[in-house]
Write an enzyme that holds these catalytic residues in place. Structure first.
Site, mmCIF file in Angstrom:
data_model
loop_
_atom_site.group_PDB
_atom_site.id
_atom_site.type_symbol
_atom_site.label_atom_id
_atom_site.label_comp_id
_atom_site.label_asym_id
_atom_site.label_seq_id
_atom_site.Cartn_x
_atom_site.Cartn_y
_atom_site.Cartn_z
ATOM 1 C CE LYS A 83 -7.523 -26.414 -10.293
ATOM 2 N NZ LYS A 83 -7.689 -26.266 -8.840
ATOM 3 C CB CYS A 84 -9.731 -24.498 -18.294
ATOM 4 S SG CYS A 84 -9.432 -22.929 -18.831
#
Ligand code: E4P
Length: 220
Positions: A83-84
């Site tokens: 997840k960014c």
């Protein structure tokens, strides 16, 4: 629509997975911190409970460090989705990781323009936060509808994950809007089952049955 649980709590995950309707898990740094274990250990345990995508978020803020963290996280288990955050650096990291075949969930999406950027960077998932938009008196569901329309217009493959869902109504409206995934806290998943007519109906069926068959079950 896929159901994801938005929690890092193992007891909640075991319960939800036991119902057979949980397709994946989302975590974030706040949820991991609540459980008190290092992220690697916690997500490894989560992957042992739910056989589906498990999002694990980077905490670095510059692209190079995010990419490094993304590599480490993706090695923990084949189901990990990195997840960014939807920042310029986060998008650079998304582009780099996606080009290597690592699946990225772009999180903290609050506008259709941001969702377009996530798709263009090759995100596997984009996470628009419905509840947090409602919290500031805007309409979170309108954002889901806009993203669904835009992605359809251009055939983007990025999956739309309706996040920050706070109620069964949020889940149903996300499904009506065409979100691919809804992620929700355990208490929302639990609440999806409830209907007073189901309880009342079952009570009556069992009462009628018991009057004639004296409480024996079908299996005898
Ligand atoms: C999504 O992946 C986020 O973890 C989450 O849905 C945020 O929800 P909240 O606004 O209830 O914290």
């Amino acid at each position: 629509m896929k159901f994801f649980l938005d929690t890092a709590n193992l007891e909640e995950l075991k319960k939800g997975a036991g119902w057979g309707i949980v397709d994946g898990v989302t975590t974030n740094p706040s949820l991991i911190a609540k459980e008190g274990k290092p992220i690697e250990d916690q997500v490894r345990l989560i992957c042992g409970i739910v056989d589906g995508d498990v999002s694990a978020e980077v905490v670095a803020t510059d692209a190079q460090s995010m990419i490094r963290e993304g590599h480490q996280l993706s090695k923990i288990h084949k189901n990990i989705v990195v997840k960014c955050p939807l920042t310029r650096d986060g998008i650079m990291a998304t582009k780099a990781l996606s080009s290597e075949g690592i699946r990225v969930n772009v999180t903290l999406c609050f506008s259709a323009s941001q969702a377009l950027i996530a798709a263009k960077a090759g995100a596997y998932i984009v996470s628009p936060f419905v509840g947090r938009i409602d919290d500031i008196s805007w309409n979170g569901m309108d954002l889901i509808r806009s993203i669904v329309q835009i992605y359809r217009n251009y055939g983007y493959k990025t999956q739309i994950l309706a996040a920050s869902l706070r109620s069964p109504t949020h889940v149903v409206e996300s499904a009506l809007a065409g979100a691919h995934i809804g992620t929700m806290p355990f208490k929302v998943l639990d609440a999806l089952f409830n209907h007073p007519l189901t309880d009342r109906g079952l009570e009556q069926f069992l009462k009628d049955w018991g009057k004639v068959f004296h409480e024996t079950s079908v299996a005898g």
